[in-house]
Write a protein that holds these residues in place. Sequence first.
Motif, short mmCIF file in Angstrom:
data_model
loop_
_atom_site.label_atom_id
_atom_site.label_comp_id
_atom_site.label_asym_id
_atom_site.label_seq_id
_atom_site.Cartn_x
_atom_site.Cartn_y
_atom_site.Cartn_z
N PHE A 177 0.82 -1.22 0.00
CA PHE A 177 0.00 0.00 0.00
C PHE A 177 0.85 1.26 0.00
CE2 PHE A 177 -3.52 -2.79 0.88
CZ PHE A 177 -4.59 -2.13 0.29
N TYR A 178 2.07 1.18 0.57
CA TYR A 178 2.94 2.35 0.51
C TYR A 178 3.43 2.57 -0.93
CZ TYR A 178 6.01 6.02 2.12
OH TYR A 178 6.59 7.25 2.31
N ALA A 179 3.61 1.48 -1.67
CA ALA A 179 3.97 1.61 -3.09
C ALA A 179 2.83 2.26 -3.87
CB ALA A 179 4.28 0.23 -3.66
N ILE A 180 1.59 1.87 -3.54
CA ILE A 180 0.41 2.51 -4.16
C ILE A 180 0.40 4.00 -3.81
CG2 ILE A 180 -2.12 2.61 -4.16
CD1 ILE A 180 -2.06 -0.45 -3.61
N TYR A 181 0.70 4.29 -2.56
CA TYR A 181 0.75 5.68 -2.10
C TYR A 181 1.79 6.48 -2.90
CZ TYR A 181 2.33 9.55 0.87
OH TYR A 181 2.73 10.78 1.32
N ILE A 182 2.96 5.89 -3.14
CA ILE A 182 4.02 6.56 -3.91
C ILE A 182 3.54 6.89 -5.33
CG2 ILE A 182 6.29 6.25 -4.98
CD1 ILE A 182 7.06 4.59 -2.47
N LEU A 183 2.88 5.91 -5.96
CA LEU A 183 2.40 6.11 -7.33
C LEU A 183 1.28 7.15 -7.39
CD1 LEU A 183 2.34 2.41 -8.63
CD2 LEU A 183 3.96 4.20 -9.25
N VAL A 184 0.35 7.09 -6.45
CA VAL A 184 -0.74 8.07 -6.42
C VAL A 184 -0.21 9.46 -6.14
CG1 VAL A 184 -2.89 8.73 -5.26
CG2 VAL A 184 -2.44 6.33 -5.73
N THR A 185 0.76 9.54 -5.22
CA THR A 185 1.38 10.84 -4.90
C THR A 185 2.03 11.45 -6.14
OG1 THR A 185 1.83 10.16 -2.62
CG2 THR A 185 3.07 12.03 -3.45
N GLY A 186 2.75 10.61 -6.90
CA GLY A 186 3.42 11.08 -8.10
C GLY A 186 2.46 11.68 -9.10
N THR A 187 1.23 11.15 -9.13
CA THR A 187 0.21 11.67 -10.06
C THR A 187 -0.44 12.95 -9.53
OG1 THR A 187 -0.28 9.43 -10.82
CG2 THR A 187 -1.95 11.12 -11.25
N LEU A 188 -0.82 12.94 -8.25
CA LEU A 188 -1.59 14.05 -7.70
C LEU A 188 -0.77 15.31 -7.46
CD1 LEU A 188 -4.00 12.27 -5.17
CD2 LEU A 188 -4.32 12.76 -7.60
N THR A 189 0.52 15.16 -7.13
CA THR A 189 1.34 16.34 -6.84
C THR A 189 1.61 17.19 -8.09
OG1 THR A 189 3.31 14.92 -7.01
CG2 THR A 189 2.54 15.47 -4.80
N LYS A 190 1.31 16.65 -9.26
CA LYS A 190 1.50 17.43 -10.50
C LYS A 190 0.45 18.52 -10.66
CE LYS A 190 3.46 13.43 -12.94
NZ LYS A 190 3.22 12.41 -14.00
N HIS A 191 -0.65 18.40 -9.92
CA HIS A 191 -1.79 19.29 -10.13
C HIS A 191 -1.99 20.32 -9.01
CE1 HIS A 191 -2.81 16.56 -13.37
NE2 HIS A 191 -2.78 15.54 -12.52
N VAL A 192 -1.32 20.14 -7.87
CA VAL A 192 -1.49 21.07 -6.75
C VAL A 192 -0.13 21.33 -6.08
CG1 VAL A 192 -3.88 20.40 -6.25
CG2 VAL A 192 -2.00 19.16 -5.16
N ASP A 193 -0.09 22.27 -5.14
CA ASP A 193 1.14 22.54 -4.40
C ASP A 193 1.49 21.33 -3.53
OD1 ASP A 193 3.18 24.55 -3.27
OD2 ASP A 193 2.14 23.87 -1.46
N SER A 194 2.70 20.79 -3.73
CA SER A 194 3.07 19.53 -3.08
C SER A 194 3.18 19.66 -1.56
CB SER A 194 4.39 19.01 -3.66
OG SER A 194 5.43 19.95 -3.49
N LEU A 195 3.68 20.80 -1.07
CA LEU A 195 3.83 20.97 0.38
C LEU A 195 2.47 21.06 1.06
CD1 LEU A 195 5.68 21.24 2.78
CD2 LEU A 195 5.93 23.69 2.28
N SER A 196 1.55 21.83 0.47
CA SER A 196 0.20 21.93 1.03
C SER A 196 -0.48 20.57 1.05
CB SER A 196 -0.65 22.91 0.21
OG SER A 196 -0.09 24.20 0.23
#
Length: 300
Positions: A156-175
């Motif tokens: 599930f942490y691997a899934i989290y890494i992949l989802v994070t890589g997709t979602l951080t492209k669209h919003v401020d990563s720190l927020s």
Amino acid sequence: MKMQVKADLMMVVVVIFWGSSYVFMKMGLDSIDGFNLIGLRFAIAFLFAGLIFYKKLMKLDLKTIKYGAILGFVLFLSFSFITFGVKSTSASNAGFLVSLAVIFVPILSAVFLKEKLNTRVLFGICLAFLGIGLLTVNTQLQINTGDALCILGALFYAIYILVTGTLTKHVDSLSLGIVQLGFAGFFGLVSSIVSTETTTLPNSEASWIAILSLGIFCSAIGFTVQTISQKYTTPTNTGLIFSLEPVVAVVFAFVLLGETMTAQGYLGATILLAGVLVSKIDFKKVILKGSRDHHLNSKL
């Protein structure tokens, strides 16, 4: 170059925090239940990071909140498996097994994103699974519940890494990073309340030290510093530094808990770590780059 050195040093500190987290989880679980621990850990992390970067939170939009809820839920699932796994396995085993996330990322990418697995990554995956067998399977050819849960946590942490890589492209990563901590804490506390657990605060000094360390150092500082540092260093450096996490976990487990592994366990852990390194780092490129840099320096 100076900025890269600082970033690498910051990530070494993060790895020390994350390597110690398995010991702190064990300490915290002595007095409070699993979901309760997860809820407190991430709630404290959210409050700490939110106070430091409150200006970021003042500018939140609905998209960041929505993405934060998604990431927070996946993060909650991952740490639920890891936390309950740590309860019935050693901190040393947990550290090595959770590092399997690095192995699961290319496998999931191949299955769902149709990305090709090269020979180096396939070899690393084979090594890692051989290491898992030696590290976790007993003489009855069975794997204990805690080890199995930690492996699921890594998945599930691997899934989290992949989802994070997709979602951080669209919003401020720190927020997004701060908001996800709040949602992970929320899901943990709600799960604790609706389950058979007794939701409570830590009742001993050791438990408070464990929870505050998990919340402030391992989560708030760890996730925030990782986000910032990775902008100023190379993926190779990142992979090398993060591969040290299970080694740090073993050191902390030995020093603070007196944990040791069998000879088979140490062999399995070493092979697993080798598999992680092989799959994450292209050593051929590193060697070629090193020889090229040396050649240039000798000319100068």
